[in-house]
Design a protein around this motif. Structure first.
Motif, PDB file in Angstrom:
ATOM      1  N   ASN A  66     -69.270   5.058  93.151  1.00 59.78           N
ATOM      2  CA  ASN A  66     -70.166   4.654  93.448  1.00 59.78           C
ATOM      3  C   ASN A  66     -71.239   4.081  92.916  1.00 59.78           C
ATOM      4  OD1 ASN A  66     -68.288   3.593  94.988  1.00 59.78           O
ATOM      5  ND2 ASN A  66     -68.966   5.322  96.480  1.00 59.78           N
ATOM      6  N   VAL A  67     -71.589   4.158  91.738  1.00 61.30           N
ATOM      7  CA  VAL A  67     -73.132   4.472  91.020  1.00 61.30           C
ATOM      8  C   VAL A  67     -73.120   2.710  90.751  1.00 61.30           C
ATOM      9  CG1 VAL A  67     -74.435   4.321  89.166  1.00 61.30           C
ATOM     10  CG2 VAL A  67     -72.767   5.696  89.912  1.00 61.30           C
ATOM     11  N   ASP A  68     -74.219   1.904  91.662  1.00 65.93           N
ATOM     12  CA  ASP A  68     -74.623   0.766  91.774  1.00 65.93           C
ATOM     13  C   ASP A  68     -76.012   0.138  91.115  1.00 65.93           C
ATOM     14  OD1 ASP A  68     -77.674   1.371  92.406  1.00 65.93           O
ATOM     15  OD2 ASP A  68     -76.362   1.744  94.781  1.00 65.93           O
ATOM     16  N   THR A  69     -75.687  -1.121  90.491  1.00 60.77           N
ATOM     17  CA  THR A  69     -76.663  -1.347  89.272  1.00 60.77           C
ATOM     18  C   THR A  69     -78.106  -1.083  89.614  1.00 60.77           C
ATOM     19  OG1 THR A  69     -76.458  -3.768  91.118  1.00 60.77           O
ATOM     20  CG2 THR A  69     -75.134  -3.121  88.442  1.00 60.77           C
ATOM     21  N   ASP A  70     -78.778  -0.616  90.929  1.00 58.41           N
ATOM     22  CA  ASP A  70     -79.883  -0.627  90.761  1.00 58.41           C
ATOM     23  C   ASP A  70     -80.092   0.748  90.555  1.00 58.41           C
ATOM     24  OD1 ASP A  70     -82.427  -1.046  91.850  1.00 58.41           O
ATOM     25  OD2 ASP A  70     -82.376   0.562  93.339  1.00 58.41           O
ATOM     26  N   VAL A  71     -78.983   1.751  90.053  1.00 63.60           N
ATOM     27  CA  VAL A  71     -79.377   3.573  90.001  1.00 63.60           C
ATOM     28  C   VAL A  71     -79.184   3.047  88.686  1.00 63.60           C
ATOM     29  CG1 VAL A  71     -77.948   5.089  89.205  1.00 63.60           C
ATOM     30  CG2 VAL A  71     -77.781   4.384  91.776  1.00 63.60           C
ATOM     31  N   ILE A  72     -78.315   2.038  87.871  1.00 69.08           N
ATOM     32  CA  ILE A  72     -77.463   2.258  86.256  1.00 69.08           C
ATOM     33  C   ILE A  72     -79.417   1.479  85.711  1.00 69.08           C
ATOM     34  CG2 ILE A  72     -76.787   0.404  84.799  1.00 69.08           C
ATOM     35  CD1 ILE A  72     -74.545   0.663  86.385  1.00 69.08           C
ATOM     36  N   ILE A  73     -80.654   0.341  86.097  1.00 63.93           N
ATOM     37  CA  ILE A  73     -80.632   0.118  86.148  1.00 63.93           C
ATOM     38  C   ILE A  73     -82.526  -0.649  86.869  1.00 63.93           C
ATOM     39  CG2 ILE A  73     -80.813  -2.295  85.473  1.00 63.93           C
ATOM     40  CD1 ILE A  73     -82.799  -0.387  83.399  1.00 63.93           C
ATOM     41  N   GLU A 112     -77.428  -8.154  85.794  1.00 70.68           N
ATOM     42  CA  GLU A 112     -76.800  -8.947  84.051  1.00 70.68           C
ATOM     43  C   GLU A 112     -77.523  -7.127  83.384  1.00 70.68           C
ATOM     44  OE1 GLU A 112     -75.238 -11.107  80.288  1.00 70.68           O
ATOM     45  OE2 GLU A 112     -76.939 -11.921  81.785  1.00 70.68           O
ATOM     46  N   HIS A 113     -78.372  -7.241  83.588  1.00 71.23           N
ATOM     47  CA  HIS A 113     -80.068  -6.494  83.433  1.00 71.23           C
ATOM     48  C   HIS A 113     -79.058  -4.633  82.852  1.00 71.23           C
ATOM     49  CE1 HIS A 113     -82.618  -9.533  84.576  1.00 71.23           C
ATOM     50  NE2 HIS A 113     -83.418  -8.540  83.557  1.00 71.23           N
ATOM     51  N   ALA A 114     -78.392  -5.040  83.849  1.00 71.72           N
ATOM     52  CA  ALA A 114     -77.341  -3.027  84.089  1.00 71.72           C
ATOM     53  C   ALA A 114     -76.867  -3.171  82.350  1.00 71.72           C
ATOM     54  CB  ALA A 114     -76.486  -3.315  84.886  1.00 71.72           C
ATOM     55  N   ALA A 115     -76.145  -4.201  82.447  1.00 70.24           N
ATOM     56  CA  ALA A 115     -75.161  -3.973  81.091  1.00 70.24           C
ATOM     57  C   ALA A 115     -76.358  -3.833  79.759  1.00 70.24           C
ATOM     58  CB  ALA A 115     -74.174  -5.452  80.368  1.00 70.24           C
ATOM     59  N   TRP A 116     -77.316  -4.550  79.647  1.00 69.48           N
ATOM     60  CA  TRP A 116     -78.084  -4.493  78.429  1.00 69.48           C
ATOM     61  C   TRP A 116     -78.935  -3.305  78.375  1.00 69.48           C
ATOM     62  CZ3 TRP A 116     -81.567  -9.732  80.012  1.00 69.48           C
ATOM     63  CH2 TRP A 116     -80.720 -10.634  80.325  1.00 69.48           C
ATOM     64  N   ALA A 117     -79.440  -2.842  79.934  1.00 71.01           N
ATOM     65  CA  ALA A 117     -79.076  -1.231  79.664  1.00 71.01           C
ATOM     66  C   ALA A 117     -78.824  -0.274  78.683  1.00 71.01           C
ATOM     67  CB  ALA A 117     -80.168  -0.868  81.471  1.00 71.01           C
ATOM     68  N   LEU A 118     -78.047  -0.177  79.544  1.00 71.68           N
ATOM     69  CA  LEU A 118     -76.347   0.332  79.176  1.00 71.68           C
ATOM     70  C   LEU A 118     -76.494   0.716  77.588  1.00 71.68           C
ATOM     71  CD1 LEU A 118     -73.346   0.775  81.371  1.00 71.68           C
ATOM     72  CD2 LEU A 118     -74.828   2.234  81.024  1.00 71.68           C
ATOM     73  N   PHE A 142     -64.249   0.029  88.522  1.00 74.69           N
ATOM     74  CA  PHE A 142     -65.170  -0.582  88.299  1.00 74.69           C
ATOM     75  C   PHE A 142     -65.626  -2.049  89.445  1.00 74.69           C
ATOM     76  CE2 PHE A 142     -63.893   0.426  84.017  1.00 74.69           C
ATOM     77  CZ  PHE A 142     -65.640   1.406  83.716  1.00 74.69           C
ATOM     78  N   SER A 143     -66.703  -2.604  89.884  1.00 74.62           N
ATOM     79  CA  SER A 143     -66.826  -3.480  90.403  1.00 74.62           C
ATOM     80  C   SER A 143     -66.597  -4.583  89.190  1.00 74.62           C
ATOM     81  CB  SER A 143     -68.488  -3.479  90.448  1.00 74.62           C
ATOM     82  OG  SER A 143     -68.944  -5.128  91.181  1.00 74.62           O
ATOM     83  N   ASP A 144     -66.161  -5.560  89.732  1.00 71.41           N
ATOM     84  CA  ASP A 144     -65.530  -6.775  89.101  1.00 71.41           C
ATOM     85  C   ASP A 144     -67.107  -7.311  88.693  1.00 71.41           C
ATOM     86  OD1 ASP A 144     -63.049  -6.300  89.576  1.00 71.41           O
ATOM     87  OD2 ASP A 144     -62.681  -7.807  91.453  1.00 71.41           O
ATOM     88  N   ILE A 145     -67.763  -7.866  89.362  1.00 72.05           N
ATOM     89  CA  ILE A 145     -68.868  -8.482  88.279  1.00 72.05           C
ATOM     90  C   ILE A 145     -69.506  -8.135  87.432  1.00 72.05           C
ATOM     91  CG2 ILE A 145     -71.465  -9.372  88.424  1.00 72.05           C
ATOM     92  CD1 ILE A 145     -70.530 -10.030  91.571  1.00 72.05           C
ATOM     93  N   PHE A 146     -70.113  -6.065  87.841  1.00 77.76           N
ATOM     94  CA  PHE A 146     -70.128  -5.796  86.817  1.00 77.76           C
ATOM     95  C   PHE A 146     -69.665  -5.776  84.821  1.00 77.76           C
ATOM     96  CE2 PHE A 146     -70.023  -1.780  84.191  1.00 77.76           C
ATOM     97  CZ  PHE A 146     -71.254  -1.279  83.687  1.00 77.76           C
ATOM     98  N   ALA A 147     -67.947  -5.729  85.554  1.00 76.67           N
ATOM     99  CA  ALA A 147     -66.926  -5.343  83.849  1.00 76.67           C
ATOM    100  C   ALA A 147     -66.914  -7.341  83.920  1.00 76.67           C
ATOM    101  CB  ALA A 147     -65.515  -5.681  85.083  1.00 76.67           C
ATOM    102  N   GLY A 148     -67.203  -7.528  84.175  1.00 76.72           N
ATOM    103  CA  GLY A 148     -67.660  -9.264  83.838  1.00 76.72           C
ATOM    104  C   GLY A 148     -68.870  -9.180  82.938  1.00 76.72           C
ATOM    105  N   ASN A 149     -69.978  -9.099  83.043  1.00 75.59           N
ATOM    106  CA  ASN A 149     -71.182  -8.823  82.484  1.00 75.59           C
ATOM    107  C   ASN A 149     -71.264  -7.987  81.461  1.00 75.59           C
ATOM    108  OD1 ASN A 149     -72.201 -10.497  84.421  1.00 75.59           O
ATOM    109  ND2 ASN A 149     -73.373  -8.567  85.460  1.00 75.59           N
TER     110      ASN A 149
END
Length: 206
Positions: A18-25, A78-84, A97-104
């Motif tokens: 359950n790592v959310d996008t706020d944890v990623i960035i 989308e910044h989560a994908a950019w940060a990775l 995966f979250s569907d939105i994250f997987a798409g981004n």
């Protein structure tokens, strides 16, 4: 977007669920519209611990991240994908995966690989000491110990990732067909190609 065919290297055995996008960035990094430099903010709250795995010399430059269920949940940033990507990660392996994250991730050239939990556990074990290989052509994840795990992938996404085609690239790949269509439109509907005649008086000052 860079083409991705096969990725081999150390995999960061993160494993958190359950790592959310706020944890990623974190949200504080969302003020920028640039993709560059976001790796510094990736997993910022976790990296406050000096012994965190992301800053470990052993996993420096690792191109693969192994995570737990529901990776990338939360907001649609989308910044989560950019940060990775800026962190050097081009493959994320998780049970879901979250569907939105997987798409981004897909739109930015990151390969998301879904595997059953017992296979994730095995990769977490291997990643402690040895590299992992993800091959898009054969849709397999392999290790030096003869582990071979297959994963599913949408054929269209696979094609785009292997060719390095984002939405702009897909459009440009059809530039000849687009130009032909525009030429036919100019022949059959010439008035559409005419310059717009400004209305008299518009934009004039007294």
């Amino acid at each position: 977007m860079q083409p991705v065919s096969s990725v081999e290297g150390r995999a960061i055995p993160f494993g958190a669920k359950n790592v959310d996008t706020d944890v990623i960035i974190p949200a504080a990094w969302l003020k920028t519209i640039s993709r560059d430099g976001l790796g510094k903010g990736a997993f910022q709250t976790i990296r406050k611990n000096p012994d965190n795995i992301f800053d470990s010399a052993e996993f420096s430059g690792a191109p693969i991240l192994i995570a737990g269920d529901n990776f990338g949940c939360g907001s649609s940033r989308e910044h989560a994908a950019w940060a990775l990507l800026d962190l050097g990660i081009t493959v994320v392996i998780a049970p879901s995966f979250s569907d939105i994250f997987a798409g981004n991730a897909f739109k930015n050239g990151i390969v998301t690989v879904e595997l059953p939990l017992h296979q994730i556990d095995r990769l977490m074990e291997v990643a402690q000491t040895d590299p992992v290989t993800v091959d898009l052509e054969s849709q397999t994840v392999t290790t030096p110990f003869q582990d071979r795990f297959t994963f599913e992938m949408d054929p269209f996404r696979k094609h785009c990732l292997r060719e390095g085609l984002d939405e702009v690239g897909l459009t440009l790949a059809r530039d000849t067909a687009i130009a032909d269509y525009e030429a036919r439109q100019a022949d059959h509907l010439p008035w559409l190609a005419q310059a717009t005649v400004p209305v008299q008086g518009m934009g004039e000052t007294a």
